[in-house]
Scaffold this motif. Structure first.
Motif, short mmCIF file in Angstrom:
data_model
loop_
_atom_site.label_atom_id
_atom_site.label_comp_id
_atom_site.label_asym_id
_atom_site.label_seq_id
_atom_site.Cartn_x
_atom_site.Cartn_y
_atom_site.Cartn_z
N GLY A 169 -6.09 5.33 -8.99
CA GLY A 169 -6.39 6.21 -7.85
C GLY A 169 -6.07 5.55 -6.53
N LEU A 170 -6.38 4.26 -6.40
CA LEU A 170 -6.07 3.52 -5.19
C LEU A 170 -4.56 3.45 -4.97
N ALA A 171 -3.82 3.18 -6.04
CA ALA A 171 -2.35 3.11 -5.94
C ALA A 171 -1.77 4.46 -5.54
N VAL A 172 -2.27 5.53 -6.14
CA VAL A 172 -1.79 6.87 -5.79
C VAL A 172 -2.09 7.16 -4.31
N ALA A 173 -3.27 6.78 -3.83
CA ALA A 173 -3.63 7.00 -2.43
C ALA A 173 -2.69 6.25 -1.50
N VAL A 174 -2.42 4.98 -1.79
CA VAL A 174 -1.55 4.17 -0.93
C VAL A 174 -0.14 4.74 -0.89
N VAL A 175 0.41 5.05 -2.08
CA VAL A 175 1.77 5.59 -2.14
C VAL A 175 1.84 6.96 -1.45
N MET A 176 0.85 7.81 -1.70
CA MET A 176 0.83 9.14 -1.11
C MET A 176 0.75 9.07 0.42
N MET A 177 -0.17 8.27 0.94
CA MET A 177 -0.33 8.19 2.40
C MET A 177 0.88 7.53 3.06
N ASN A 178 1.46 6.53 2.42
CA ASN A 178 2.65 5.90 2.99
C ASN A 178 3.80 6.91 3.05
N TYR A 179 3.97 7.67 2.00
CA TYR A 179 5.05 8.65 2.00
C TYR A 179 4.79 9.77 3.01
N ILE A 180 3.60 10.34 2.98
CA ILE A 180 3.31 11.50 3.83
C ILE A 180 3.23 11.11 5.31
N MET A 181 2.45 10.07 5.63
CA MET A 181 2.15 9.76 7.03
C MET A 181 3.15 8.80 7.69
N GLY A 241 -2.70 8.75 19.69
CA GLY A 241 -2.00 7.64 20.31
C GLY A 241 -1.75 6.46 19.40
N LYS A 242 -2.02 6.62 18.10
CA LYS A 242 -1.81 5.52 17.16
C LYS A 242 -0.36 5.56 16.68
N PRO A 243 0.30 4.41 16.64
CA PRO A 243 1.69 4.40 16.18
C PRO A 243 1.77 4.64 14.68
N SER A 244 2.85 5.21 14.23
CA SER A 244 3.05 5.45 12.81
C SER A 244 4.32 4.77 12.32
N PHE A 245 4.51 3.51 12.81
CA PHE A 245 5.71 2.77 12.41
C PHE A 245 5.56 2.11 11.06
#
Length: 176
Positions: free
Chosen positions: A65-77, A87-91
């Motif tokens: 579940g943690l791995a799915v969350a990390v991969v999902m958020m990295n891809y989406i956000m 004002g937060k960077p998304s680099f």
């Protein structure tokens, strides 16, 4: 179909059942199964059952579940649709990770809980529309049933079970 005889010893108290299990095991008889209306603390240890490995699978499911969350958020956000939120960077993912911690926690718990329920049902062979295997309906209310295989030792086994406090002893032909 092969038939074999089993003895169903019925008890009305969980403490009497626990002492009976210890006496039966001390006499080197094999207990096939015990049916109880509620979990009896220490019964698995008294029966000599191996410890469960379900906690290990829960940990693995949490990591999944943690791995799915990390991969999902990295891809989406970060990769697919980067947005400037507050004002937060998304680099990069690392810069935004503190904001993602609640999502990582929730998906860890979600995966662990749901996959554990599925694992428990599959491991216990309790799938939808399955017929109940309970040999005596009283064990869902207030009785405890100990099932033992009879292998030419029926009379002495019955006497032992009477001595342990069984209120009812039935010899059943069980079809495999």
């Amino acid at each position: 179909m092969e038939t074999s005889k089993v003895i169903h010893a019925i008890y009305t108290d969980d403490d009497v059942l626990m002492s009976a299990v210890k006496k039966v095991r001390a006499e080197r008889y094999h207990i096939e199964e015990i049916y109880t209306p509620f979990p009896v603390h220490g019964l698995d240890k008294a029966m000599g059952l191996a410890p469960t490995r379900l906690a290990i699978t829960a940990f693995i499911y949490g990591l999944l579940g943690l791995a799915v969350a990390v991969v999902m958020m990295n891809y989406i956000m970060i990769d697919d649709w980067p947005q400037d939120i507050g004002g937060k960077p998304s680099f990069s993912y690392i810069e935004n990770m503190p904001a993602f911690v609640p999502i990582m926690f929730e998906l860890t718990v979600f995966f662990s809980a749901h996959l554990m329920v599925i694992t428990f049902y599959l491991r216990s062979r309790m799938w939808p529309f399955k017929n109940a295997e309970n040999p005596d309906p009283r064990t869902t209310d207030d009785h405890f049933l100990m099932e033992l295989a009879v292998q030419g030792n029926g009379d002495e086994l019955e006497n032992l079970l009477k001595d342990t406090g069984a209120v009812e002893i039935n010899v059943i032909d069980k079809t495999d």
